[in-house]
Design a protein around this motif. Structure first.
Motif, mmCIF file in Angstrom:
data_model
loop_
_atom_site.group_PDB
_atom_site.id
_atom_site.type_symbol
_atom_site.label_atom_id
_atom_site.label_comp_id
_atom_site.label_asym_id
_atom_site.label_seq_id
_atom_site.Cartn_x
_atom_site.Cartn_y
_atom_site.Cartn_z
ATOM 1 N N SER A 134 87.992 34.673 14.833
ATOM 2 C CA SER A 134 88.752 35.320 15.906
ATOM 3 C C SER A 134 90.203 35.527 15.490
ATOM 4 N N THR A 138 91.928 39.583 14.686
ATOM 5 C CA THR A 138 93.169 40.140 15.236
ATOM 6 C C THR A 138 94.242 40.244 14.161
ATOM 7 N N ALA A 187 93.026 34.029 18.443
ATOM 8 C CA ALA A 187 93.172 35.484 18.377
ATOM 9 C C ALA A 187 94.602 35.886 18.713
#
Length: 511
Positions: A134, A138, A187
């Motif tokens: 995650s 990003t 993230a």
């Protein structure tokens, strides 16, 4: 007009003949370097513009006051108040290194806390790989966007925004109660941290001439190892003393504190009050030393993505990133599950590979200047440096076959040394291959491709570790860097030089 009695009496804004002569003397005898009229004239033009502004500010406010006396008094006051820091560019490199220290302290905090989180929150290797992915997702999405924002905005503001964002995300992680919540906060962390290395590449392009860039990037990259060195003992201490939540809260707060220092001390070379004229000429006139990509009026994305050089660099980063992602996130977990080390012992020893990585950053930074000193062209020197470091990565194969945990850590150290030595070259190449206005964007885009390689490898790590163990993974990361260096040789070409006319057009104001 401002009266100037002599070169030594000129205010700081004026171009003094002695300063230009000093620049000429400074460069005599440096192999492969030549001073061009454009380089000197560029700095001279900036100084003359500043001089015009200074002259207007020295207009006397009282009728009948002697202008020469007023101007001389003002000049003396300016000279007495001005502070010049010798070798300011290297202090700027250390300041940016501090940003990467905070970056990797926050990033590595999760990996050190992983054994504790797996026990207390029922997280397994596959869940942990999802948490790491995650962040990686990003991070790779935001790198080109962060680079574009920094190219468009400015380094000072862009870095400050990045640090504040990821520090808040780090502190919020303390309230997570399961792997999904950890994934959300990681993230958010990835969104903020994505701006670090595009900003670092732009700092290097603005503050250092080409022959010094790999050394500067090595210094900046040392911060990643320092952050990872500090993390194990600090995080283990906080977990054992105050609980795992405190580790995320404290490390996040350190980032907020560093933001204030960054805003206080950083300025661009032309704006910094502490830079001497000699160093400013050295910094801004250095592009003529080597390859300087021809700039055009094209969109920045087009300037980067249409070049073969970008894809050679991007593929090399795609193949090299898995090794560093493994070292950053999986060493503590590997030592706990495969080598059965206790958390306290991990705190004692897990930082050693990152100390070796820091030494590798400096080693890799010095290799290119060595090859340049041996008369290799700059781009060839970069390729040779990457190849030497990639060859050393073969020692990663022996990590899984090490007879004891101690020997496993030794081989981790050699592999981390080799990988970060190569990284110093890869992170410098955008400053060599692209116009300054596109450096952060090029770094971000190549970092995205590299992040994709790291994320795909992380997907494999969790499954392979559960089914067959870690040994095949070490073989893979040993080979990836060597293949990546081969792509540098196959695809990188010296970019077309900017012509004198191009330089003049770039200096013209845009409408």
């Amino acid at each position: 007009m401002v009266g100037v009695k002599g070169a030594s009496d000129a205010p700081p804004g004026l171009v003094r003949p002695l300063d230009l002569l000093t620049k000429l003397e400074y460069t005599i005898g440096r192999p492969g370097h030549r001073v061009t009229a454009e380089a000197v004239a560029s700095v001279a033009g900036k100084r003359m513009a500043s001089a015009g502004s200074l002259a207007r500010r020295t207009t006397p406010s009282t009728d009948g006051e002697d202008m020469g006396t007023s101007t001389t008094t003002f000049e003396a006051g300016v000279r007495s108040r001005r502070v010049q820091v010798r070798g300011l560019r290297w202090w700027i490199a250390l300041l940016m290194m501090g940003v990467t220290v905070v970056n990797y302290l926050d990033r590595t905090c999760l990996s050190v806390a992983a054994p504790t989180l797996m026990k207390r929150l029922a997280i397994n290797e596959v869940d942990f790989s999802h948490i790491v992915m995650s962040f990686q997702l990003t991070y790779l999405i935001m790198q080109p966007l962060s680079g574009r924002i920094i190219d468009w905005l400015n380094i000072r503001a862009g870095v400050a925004i990045s640090i504040v964002w990821w520090s808040v995300a780090q502190m919020l992680t303390a309230v997570a109660v399961g792997w999904r919540a950890f994934a959300v906060f990681r993230a958010l962390l990835g969104i903020g941290e994505a701006g670090t290395f595009p900003a670092a590449a732009k700092v290097v392009s603005q503050w250092f001439p080409p022959r010094e860039r790999t050394i500067a990037m090595g210094i900046l990259n040392v911060g990643s190892g320092i952050g990872a060195i500090i993390a194990p003992p600090l995080v283990v201490f906080l977990i054992l003393r105050y609980g795992w939540q405190s580790a995320f809260a404290v490390t996040g707060a350190l980032g907020i504190a560093w933001t204030a220092l960054w805003l206080l001390l950083y300025r661009a070379p032309e704006e910094h009050r502490w830079i001497s004229q000699t160093e400013l000429v050295h910094v801004t006139g250095g592009d003529d030393e080597q390859i300087t990509a021809r700039d055009t009026n094209e969109n920045v994305w087009a300037v980067v993505l249409t070049q073969q050089n970008f894809w050679g660099l991007a593929i090399a980063r795609f193949l090299s990133e898995p090794a560093w992602q493994f070292f950053t996130y999986w060493i503590p977990l590997y030592l706990a599950t495969e080598r059965h080390m206790k958390l306290r012992d991990i705190g004692y020893f897990a930082w050693l590979p990152f100390l070796a990585a820091d030494l590798g950053c400096l080693f890799g930074g010095m290799l290119s200047p060595l090859f340049i000193w041996l008369r290799a062209p700059v781009l060839t020197a970069r390729k040779l440096s990457a190849s030497v470091c990639a060859t050393l990565m073969v020692f990663a194969v022996f990590i899984g076959r090490a007879p004891t945990p101690g020997w496993a850590i030794v081989f981790f150290c050699v592999a981390a040394f080799a990988h970060q030595a190569m990284s110093s070259t890869l992170l410098t190449l955008p400053a060599d291959l692209f116009p300054k206005r596109a450096v952060a964007t090029a770094n971000g885009l190549s970092g995205t491709v590299g992040g994709l390689g790291g994320m795909l490898f992380t997907m494999v790590v969790g499954v392979v570790a559960l089914k067959t163990g870690y040994a095949p993974l070490f073989v893979a990361i040993a080979l990836f860097d060597m293949i990546g260096s081969a792509f540098l040789w196959a695809l990188l070409r010296e970019p077309m030089r900017a012509s004198t006319t191009d330089h003049r057009h770039q200096d013209l104001p845009t409408r």
